[in-house]
Design an enzyme around this catalytic site. Structure first.
Site, PDB file in Angstrom:
ATOM      1  N   CYS A 155       0.820  -1.219   0.000  1.00 40.53           N
ATOM      2  CA  CYS A 155       0.000   0.000   0.000  1.00 40.53           C
ATOM      3  C   CYS A 155       0.853   1.268   0.000  1.00 40.53           C
ATOM      4  O   CYS A 155       0.557   2.222  -0.733  1.00 40.53           O
ATOM      5  CB  CYS A 155      -0.953  -0.009   1.188  1.00 40.53           C
ATOM      6  SG  CYS A 155      -0.173  -0.381   2.774  1.00 40.53           S
TER       7      CYS A 155
ATOM      8  N   HIS B 272      -3.338   6.208   4.609  1.00 41.41           N
ATOM      9  CA  HIS B 272      -1.909   6.438   4.819  1.00 41.41           C
ATOM     10  C   HIS B 272      -1.546   7.817   4.268  1.00 41.41           C
ATOM     11  O   HIS B 272      -2.161   8.308   3.320  1.00 41.41           O
ATOM     12  CB  HIS B 272      -1.072   5.399   4.083  1.00 41.41           C
ATOM     13  CG  HIS B 272      -1.157   4.019   4.649  1.00 41.41           C
ATOM     14  ND1 HIS B 272      -1.795   3.709   5.823  1.00 41.41           N
ATOM     15  CD2 HIS B 272      -0.645   2.849   4.170  1.00 41.41           C
ATOM     16  CE1 HIS B 272      -1.679   2.406   6.054  1.00 41.41           C
ATOM     17  NE2 HIS B 272      -0.999   1.860   5.065  1.00 41.41           N
TER      18      HIS B 272
END
Length: 333
Positions: A129, A238
């Site tokens: 990710c 994130h």
């Protein structure tokens, strides 16, 4: 083109459930959808909107007539199940890190290197990710010049550790004295500069992924990457602070113009993106684009992305879409 039979492996986890949702949102050309998991999850019921689905135990028999498998299981299970999926003739789009550095497995972000899917041998790997976020954020720069060096600090949400990570943050917010079980230290009201085990040089497993995966995706073995990965008390999304040194000097206006032409990327300089606004979105949002006054080829930027969506599930579904559109599935087309 005909529709395909799809399976989600690891359907009960955070990424698996998000994959199911993305398949529905993007109206993936499914003839059928199977929900697969390990034996302890078999029989669970999952809401599919207009109906419910029953989770089946993974087995070779469960793969009968399946064309495309999206994997959202841990490395050990991915390694165990992959040969069975390959033998069935289905394409395995795997979200684990088990195959990301295998020479005969494409590692793909469709907006950047979709053509690598063409040489798959039954498996296509979804990148980490944090790597997806960084590569997407750099895509307008990569249109203009080569990136020679990256220094990245990541600020990664607890959902990167799955449902257990989110539960631990919630539990510790309610009771700050609650002992950590998922993370090495309490995560509520704290930051933890460790994701994965450290090697003998003090570099964590997550930090190595940025360099190793970035080189494969960009086909650039000379790319230099330094990374510090930090877990932060954020549920979703994130964020990353990225410094790059480019091969040639490029203007900020040229980067801004290139960003407008990059699918999946949004530029937000009013004044900058935050994880909260990016939650439940597929966009990678960049901001705080600025020069490094100490280096003529140095640039800084900030970026945010929902790692359960574009950082995992959406990227995998996009791989499946591209494979279907280009006739790269062995069945169903």
């Amino acid at each position: 083109m005909e529709k395909v039979n799809v399976a989600v492996l690891g359907a009960t986890g955070a990424v698996g459930r998000t994959m199911i949702r993305i398949l529905q949102e993007r109206r993936f050309p499914m003839r059928s959808l199977k929900l697969l998991a390990s034996p302890h999850s078999a029989g669970k019921v999952i809401d599919l909107g207009a109906k419910t689905g029953i989770v089946e135990e993974f087995s070779p028999a469960a793969l009968k007539d399946v064309d495309l498998v999206f994997g959202a299981v841990e490395n050990d299970l991915a390694e165990e199940y992959a040969p069975l999926i390959q033998r069935s003739g289905a394409l395995f789009v795997d979200n684990s890190s088990a195959f990301r550095l295998e020479a005969d497995v494409p590692l793909v972000i469709p907006e950047i290197n979709a053509r690598d899917i063409r040489w798959h041998h039954g498996i296509v790997a979804n990148p980490n990710c944090a790597t997806i976020l960084a590569m997407m954020a750099l895509s307008p720069i990569l249109k203009l010049t080569r990136v020679r060096r990256m220094i990245v600090s990541t600020y990664q949400a607890v959902s990167g550790a799955g449902m257990k990570g989110m539960d631990e943050l919630e539990r510790q917010i309610r009771d700050p004295s609650a002992a950590p079980e998922v993370f090495p230290f309490p995560i509520a009201f704290n930051v933890i500069p460790q994701i994965g085990d450290f090697d003998e040089n003090g570099i964590s497993a997550e930090e190595w992924k940025m360099q190793n995966e970035g080189r494969r995706i960009l086909h650039d073995e000379a790319l230099q990457v330094s990374c510090t990965c930090v877990r932060v008390p954020v549920y979703r999304c994130h964020s990353e602070s990225i410094y790059v040194e480019t091969e040639t000097e490029v203007s900020l206006d040229a980067i801004r113009q290139a960003a407008e032409e990059c699918p999946g990327l949004v530029l937000n300089e009013a004044p900058y993106p935050t994880p909260k606004e990016c939650t439940d979105s597929d966009a990678v949002v960049i901001g705080r684009l600025r020069r490094d006054e100490a280096c003529p080829h140095g640039l800084h930027l900030w970026c945010c992305c929902d790692q359960l969506r574009k950082g995992a599930a959406t990227n995998a579904v996009q791989i499946g879409e591209w494979a279907w559109q280009n006739g790269l599935l062995k069945k169903g087309v």
